[in-house]
Design an enzyme around this catalytic site. Structure first.
Site, PDB file in Angstrom:
ATOM      1  N   HIS A 265       5.219   1.683  -3.186  1.00  0.00           N
ATOM      2  CA  HIS A 265       4.576   2.181  -4.428  1.00  0.00           C
ATOM      3  C   HIS A 265       4.500   3.581  -4.755  1.00  0.00           C
ATOM      4  CE1 HIS A 265       3.818  -2.373  -4.631  1.00  0.00           C
ATOM      5  NE2 HIS A 265       3.537  -2.062  -5.951  1.00  0.00           N
ATOM      6  N   HIS A 331      -1.978  -5.768  -1.204  1.00  0.00           N
ATOM      7  CA  HIS A 331      -0.895  -5.446  -2.484  1.00  0.00           C
ATOM      8  C   HIS A 331      -1.414  -3.914  -3.092  1.00  0.00           C
ATOM      9  CE1 HIS A 331       2.842  -6.136  -4.548  1.00  0.00           C
ATOM     10  NE2 HIS A 331       2.418  -5.389  -5.513  1.00  0.00           N
ATOM     11  N   HIS A 418      -3.555  -1.636 -12.435  1.00  0.00           N
ATOM     12  CA  HIS A 418      -2.681  -0.558 -12.034  1.00  0.00           C
ATOM     13  C   HIS A 418      -3.412   0.877 -12.322  1.00  0.00           C
ATOM     14  CE1 HIS A 418      -0.108  -3.966 -11.371  1.00  0.00           C
ATOM     15  NE2 HIS A 418       0.764  -3.103 -10.690  1.00  0.00           N
TER      16      HIS A 418
END
Length: 549
Positions: A265, A331, A418
């Site tokens: 990420h 996550h 996000h």
């Protein structure tokens, strides 16, 4: 160092030179096939053997230039860039200008201020499949203009992998620069990912393509590429678990590894130059639940944050059809750094946003209040939850709002968020994806994404929603995953960028530039890939930055 594998076709002007080299004052049309980056010596020694003479005259008044050569794509990975090698008899600085294409094209220019007699100048911003007119303007040590000369650099098409870019709302003001897209969607291939930049007309003006590179041919940069404080680019790769520093021409400057961990990420640069990255701990039964800091100079890992200790890896309030929650329970998808108190913000797609101290202690948790209990280190996490306030600053006490089952007129939680971004005044911006909003399965609940700004008081643990955009757009800008939001406070604009929209059945991404005061859209584009990665992702992030550092 890369070697160009792409034929370069350039028109090179050699202005007047000293009498000791009488054969050189001519216009040479040069076709280079895999020559080294710096062609000056080759031109001076054997130009007549490698080029075909042209009777056109040299531009007058540039007798101080003794050699000039241009190489298209000098690294083999930057097809819309070139390098100019130029030698002058006196110290000069140089401005490079690329003409706009057609009546609406945008010219780009950059002044290289360093005084030198030998220059190797990156030329960025070429159009694809175009005879680009590149003008060089020379200045003496006092800043006076010595003269101009123009070279023509002919580029090829950049391939069928690139998207179509549609201008929905023409640009009006805003921060200058080009738009750097961390692009996913190219003919269904996941790797290598290809970052590119487009201008306000939608024309692609820069691209890195690692297709033939033995290592970066498997590049998967996940969240994407950003710019370091020193002007170079940086990114992590899931394929190699290295962090890369790279020039705008695609030359690797340095890499950093992470022994005992693997990258995923996001990586960010701290103000002191160190890197903070989201990682997996090798050999652990769970993934995407660690963060590390890497010392920029030594490469050593200086801090490790283990979210299994600071949070509750048993919490399942937010389900996911993109991950196995027994393995990928958090996550972690993005980071931000708070320089005021040396703390980090970590976005977990299936948990919320958490602020952690250097010692891995929770400062606050931004998420609906459902399902929070005790952390791995025994902390009562319910005491760390943020208390929402209404528009007048009063606590919202409705249990359904706190729980996340319903919104308040003045406040909504972010869902599966996000791209946390801290503004200079401490305000937190998020891309609120809105997946399974109010715990309803996709398709059964409200389907919209938002750019949202929150004012958070760390000490009081309160949160107040101060701005939002996107709810009114509905499914037109709804992106369950990826996506980005940026704030440009100097022009009071918000960049709202859903990266995986499937509203019409044809996946696309959008960049929407919104005036924060009025809510008016000042620039909007739709980016449609030929075949998106994983079937629906166009990009992860877009950054508005200057073409040159």
């Amino acid at each position: 160092m890369y070697t160009s594998q792409v034929p370069a076709r350039v028109r090179v002007y050699l202005p007047a030179v000293p009498e000791s080299l009488p054969f050189l004052p001519m216009l040479i049309r040069f076709r280079a096939l895999g020559f080294p980056r710096l062609l000056t010596l080759l031109l001076l020694v054997s130009a007549c053997d490698q080029a075909e003479p042209d009777p056109e005259p040299v531009e007058a008044g540039l007798d101080f230039v003794t050699a000039l050569a241009v190489t298209l794509n000098p690294t083999g990975v930057a097809p819309l860039a070139a390098e100019v090698a130029v030698t002058t008899t006196q110290p000069t600085s140089v401005e490079v200008r690329i003409a706009g294409r057609g009546p609406t094209g945008i010219p780009l220019q950059h002044r290289f201020d360093d005084l030198a007699q030998t220059h190797a100048l990156p030329v960025l911003g070429l159009y694809a499949a175009t005879e680009n007119a590149v003008t060089l303007r020379f200045f003496d040590a006092n800043g006076a203009v010595l003269g101009d000369t123009t070279v023509t650099v002919t580029t090829d098409r950049v391939g069928d992998a690139m998207p179509q870019i549609f201008i929905d709302v023409p640009a009006s003001g805003g921060r200058p620069g080009l738009n750097l897209v961390s692009y996913f969607g190219h003919n269904g291939d996941v790797v290598p990912q290809r970052p590119f930049m487009f201008d306000a007309t939608g024309a692609t003006r820069w691209l890195l393509d690692f297709t033939d590179d033995p290592v970066l041919g498997n590049l998967f940069y996940d969240n994407g590429i950003e710019r370091l404080a020193n002007g170079n680019l940086y990114f992590g790769s899931n394929s190699t678990s290295l962090i890369y520093e790279m020039t705008m021409l695609g030359e690797i400057v340095r890499t950093w590894d992470m022994p005992g961990f693997s990258f995923h990420h996001n990586v960010i640069e701290k103000p002191d130059g160190n890197f903070i990255a989201t990682v997996n701990k090798v050999g652990l039964g769970t993934i995407e639940d660690h963060v590390i800091e890497i010392d920029r100079e030594s490469g050593a890992i200086v801090t490790v944050w283990d979210l299994n200790q600071s949070l509750d890896n048993r919490r399942r309030a937010w389900p996911s059809d993109f991950a196995d929650l027994e393995v990928d329970w958090f996550h972690g998808n993005a980071l931000a750094y708070d320089d005021d108190d040396d703390a980090i913000l970590v976005s977990g797609r299936t948990q919320g946003v958490v602020k952690l101290t250097r010692d891995n202690e929770v400062v606050w948790i931004l998420a609906p209040h459902r399902g929070w209990n005790t952390s791995g280190d025994g902390t009562n996490l319910r005491r760390k939850l943020l208390q929402p306030l209404d528009a007048s600053g009063q606590p919202i006490t409705d249990g359904a709002v706190l729980d996340g089952a319903t919104p308040h007129p003045d406040f909504e939680w972010a869902w599966y968020q996000h791209a946390p971004t801290l503004l200079p005044d401490g305000t937190l911006a998020l891309f609120d994806n809105g997946d399974s909003r109010h715990y309803l399965p996709d398709g059964q609940g409200p389907r919209y994404s938002r750019a949202v700004l929150y004012d958070i008081d760390d000490d009081a643990r309160t949160i107040q929603q101060v701005w939002q955009y996107g709810k009114e757009r509905g499914t037109d800008t709804f992106s369950r995953i990826v996506s980005d939001v940026d704030i440009h406070p100097e022009v009071d604009r918000v960049m709202f960028m859903p990266g995986a929209v499937i509203d019409t059945g044809t996946p696309y991404g959008k960049m929407v530039e919104v005036d924060r005061a009025s809510g008016a859209v000042r620039f909007e584009v739709t980016i449609v890939p030929p075949q998106p990665a994983f079937g629906f992702i166009t990009f992860h992030r877009i950054e508005r930055i200057p073409l040159y550092p």
